[in-house]
Design a protein around this motif. Sequence first.
Motif, PDB file in Angstrom:
ATOM      1  N   VAL A 254      18.948  12.469  42.878  1.00  0.00           N
ATOM      2  CA  VAL A 254      19.602  13.498  42.073  1.00  0.00           C
ATOM      3  C   VAL A 254      20.636  12.859  41.153  1.00  0.00           C
ATOM      4  O   VAL A 254      20.704  13.166  39.960  1.00  0.00           O
ATOM      5  N   ALA A 255      21.461  11.960  41.709  1.00  0.00           N
ATOM      6  CA  ALA A 255      22.502  11.314  40.908  1.00  0.00           C
ATOM      7  C   ALA A 255      21.899  10.542  39.741  1.00  0.00           C
ATOM      8  O   ALA A 255      22.443  10.543  38.624  1.00  0.00           O
ATOM      9  N   THR A 256      20.766   9.892  39.979  1.00  0.00           N
ATOM     10  CA  THR A 256      20.106   9.124  38.923  1.00  0.00           C
ATOM     11  C   THR A 256      19.610  10.039  37.809  1.00  0.00           C
ATOM     12  O   THR A 256      19.766   9.735  36.619  1.00  0.00           O
ATOM     13  N   LYS A 257      19.023  11.169  38.179  1.00  0.00           N
ATOM     14  CA  LYS A 257      18.514  12.116  37.181  1.00  0.00           C
ATOM     15  C   LYS A 257      19.637  12.753  36.368  1.00  0.00           C
ATOM     16  O   LYS A 257      19.469  13.055  35.180  1.00  0.00           O
ATOM     17  N   MET A 258      20.783  12.965  37.011  1.00  0.00           N
ATOM     18  CA  MET A 258      21.911  13.589  36.306  1.00  0.00           C
ATOM     19  C   MET A 258      22.558  12.620  35.318  1.00  0.00           C
ATOM     20  O   MET A 258      23.208  13.039  34.365  1.00  0.00           O
ATOM     21  N   GLY A 259      22.398  11.324  35.561  1.00  0.00           N
ATOM     22  CA  GLY A 259      22.895  10.324  34.617  1.00  0.00           C
ATOM     23  C   GLY A 259      24.406  10.352  34.462  1.00  0.00           C
ATOM     24  O   GLY A 259      25.150  10.511  35.430  1.00  0.00           O
ATOM     25  N   ASP A 260      24.867  10.243  33.214  1.00  0.00           N
ATOM     26  CA  ASP A 260      26.298  10.146  32.953  1.00  0.00           C
ATOM     27  C   ASP A 260      26.999  11.501  32.956  1.00  0.00           C
ATOM     28  O   ASP A 260      28.184  11.585  32.603  1.00  0.00           O
ATOM     29  N   LYS A 261      26.299  12.545  33.366  1.00  0.00           N
ATOM     30  CA  LYS A 261      26.932  13.863  33.462  1.00  0.00           C
ATOM     31  C   LYS A 261      27.820  13.968  34.701  1.00  0.00           C
ATOM     32  O   LYS A 261      28.648  14.871  34.800  1.00  0.00           O
ATOM     33  N   LEU A 262      27.616  13.077  35.661  1.00  0.00           N
ATOM     34  CA  LEU A 262      28.392  13.091  36.895  1.00  0.00           C
ATOM     35  C   LEU A 262      29.206  11.813  37.017  1.00  0.00           C
ATOM     36  O   LEU A 262      28.748  10.734  36.625  1.00  0.00           O
TER      37      LEU A 262
ATOM     38  N   VAL B  48      32.016   1.030  37.527  1.00  0.00           N
ATOM     39  CA  VAL B  48      31.762   0.832  36.098  1.00  0.00           C
ATOM     40  C   VAL B  48      30.999   2.005  35.506  1.00  0.00           C
ATOM     41  O   VAL B  48      31.396   2.582  34.485  1.00  0.00           O
ATOM     42  N   ASP B  49      29.878   2.378  36.136  1.00  0.00           N
ATOM     43  CA  ASP B  49      29.047   3.440  35.568  1.00  0.00           C
ATOM     44  C   ASP B  49      29.128   4.754  36.336  1.00  0.00           C
ATOM     45  O   ASP B  49      28.520   5.747  35.930  1.00  0.00           O
ATOM     46  N   SER B  50      29.855   4.754  37.442  1.00  0.00           N
ATOM     47  CA  SER B  50      30.045   5.945  38.281  1.00  0.00           C
ATOM     48  C   SER B  50      28.758   6.429  38.939  1.00  0.00           C
ATOM     49  O   SER B  50      28.775   7.391  39.695  1.00  0.00           O
ATOM     50  N   LEU B  51      27.630   5.797  38.628  1.00  0.00           N
ATOM     51  CA  LEU B  51      26.359   6.192  39.235  1.00  0.00           C
ATOM     52  C   LEU B  51      26.171   5.495  40.572  1.00  0.00           C
ATOM     53  O   LEU B  51      25.869   6.124  41.582  1.00  0.00           O
ATOM     54  N   GLY B  52      26.375   4.185  40.577  1.00  0.00           N
ATOM     55  CA  GLY B  52      26.358   3.436  41.821  1.00  0.00           C
ATOM     56  C   GLY B  52      25.019   3.385  42.517  1.00  0.00           C
ATOM     57  O   GLY B  52      24.945   3.606  43.727  1.00  0.00           O
ATOM     58  N   SER B  53      23.954   3.083  41.792  1.00  0.00           N
ATOM     59  CA  SER B  53      22.630   3.005  42.414  1.00  0.00           C
ATOM     60  C   SER B  53      22.614   1.987  43.553  1.00  0.00           C
ATOM     61  O   SER B  53      22.012   2.222  44.610  1.00  0.00           O
ATOM     62  N   VAL B  54      23.290   0.859  43.340  1.00  0.00           N
ATOM     63  CA  VAL B  54      23.333  -0.176  44.374  1.00  0.00           C
ATOM     64  C   VAL B  54      24.080   0.330  45.602  1.00  0.00           C
ATOM     65  O   VAL B  54      23.695   0.053  46.739  1.00  0.00           O
TER      66      VAL B  54
END
Length: 526
Positions: free
Chosen positions: A239-247, A317-323
């Motif tokens: 979900v976080a990946t799909k939302m991208g930089d919106k979150l 850095v990107d707030s997504l944090g896939s790692v």
Amino acid sequence: MTKVSVSLAAAAWMLGMAGVSVKAFGTPDNVPSRLQVQVPKNLFREKGYDHREALFGTPPYGGSIAQNVYYTDTDLCDASSVNPSSGFPSRSIDPATRKQDPWPSPFILMVDRGGCSFVQKARNSQHAGAAGVIIADNLCLCNDSACLNMTGGSFLDFCQESEPIMADDGSGGDVTIPAFLMFKVDASLIVEEVKTNERPVQIEMSWSLPHPDSKVEYELWTVPSEGVSKDFQKQWKDVATKMGDKLYFTPRQYIYDGIKSGCHISDGRHMCFNMCTNNGRYCATDPDNDLEHGITGAEVVKESLRRICIWKHFGEVDSLGSVYWDYIFEFLKRCDSDDFFSNDECINDVYRNAKINGQKIEQCMEDSGGLINNSPNTLLDREIDAAMRKGVVVLPTMFIDSAPMRGALTVHTVFNAVCARLSLGFKPDVCLTCTECSDVNQCVQKGFCQRSTGGGVTKKTFGTTLLMMCALFGTAGYIHWRKTREDMRDQVRGILAEYMPLEGGEDEVHNPMDFARSGQSASLIS
């Protein structure tokens, strides 16, 4: 439970009892609410009254509650002792019972702080029929000169250094009415009005709707040993990946302040056995309440620090944090057990599978202050300070744009909450597609919502199936009827072929197959 674990458990309970205190940073939950006195006019304030909103209950966002307030002189800590016929202002006396009439519904109840948790007072107010509850603070802030002057300075020894937060003590799920805290000076005006002047006071509690934005900031407070949020953490990456930089996500680790809990002594002695690190500075409760076996509190603190460093290097850095999410998934898959929770080989295996430079993370843990010596750790101190600012007591806790999320911590509820905070023009396609879907994860992965039928069938499917079954059985019945008729006709032909007619003249010649040839136009009965 051992004496040490009771110490930390008691510390957590006392936070809820006293109302976790924070410095003056504005309303802790940042929800735009308003508290105003409408009647009498001499108590009206153009900007309303300063207050703090509870982190439990269900505020009617976009609405308001404006009712007469009744002050009760009981502490509302014991449900059996709640007396609706008590309190102020006074009401008429019922001749039959010789008691005051009960608080007339609807009403807002005011009660003094102290004696039990905020949640308990709100719950008993709700059971008494209140539409809302105002809790009057019973202590001055030490820097509030007006309050101290009002009390003649007699409370100087008992003043509070920081503002209280109406935190949930862990049992507030059944409380639905809203609750506010009024500071001592303001609350005293209301109490005096209803007690001395015997006049009704009408208070309005109101809330504005949160304004949608182009970006949503949210944070999750938890610890590695906490189990409620594990499913969410396993599933949220897609979900976080799909939302991208919106979150913009910030993971938070809840660390007990060992100094305040009495686990750290100034001379460096360690009083809480294996529940703390840094000679008792940073602590966590024992997950299995067994200090001799299983996962220890110190190991939970260590894993918490590791996750803080992983986010620092691979998420900030990107707030997504896939790692970061990959690490959480791999850890829960491989090391989330008593035997492997703090096993170095297992942790290294997780590093490998999540493609993380383990040496960089271990160095980060050491550079922040480490976990061994009697020295402060900057990253852990930051978490303790942030928890106090937010008033976090219950784990897990999710904050969305600084407001506490109410409801179960599931992918579905968090997804709907963050999508609701985004302005229409900034909503990603996944919000428009999956908000109404019962299985958000599946919708996010497939790109469309597969509607759940809940184990039943739709009317259209049922009707189509019924028609097909009727057609099938009708066709089978017709085929059977035709076959039966042909069989009967063949039998009749066979019988007539063996016997000559019994009636008729000698000159009358009949062919015994005439009937068979005539089909249904002739009858066997003359």
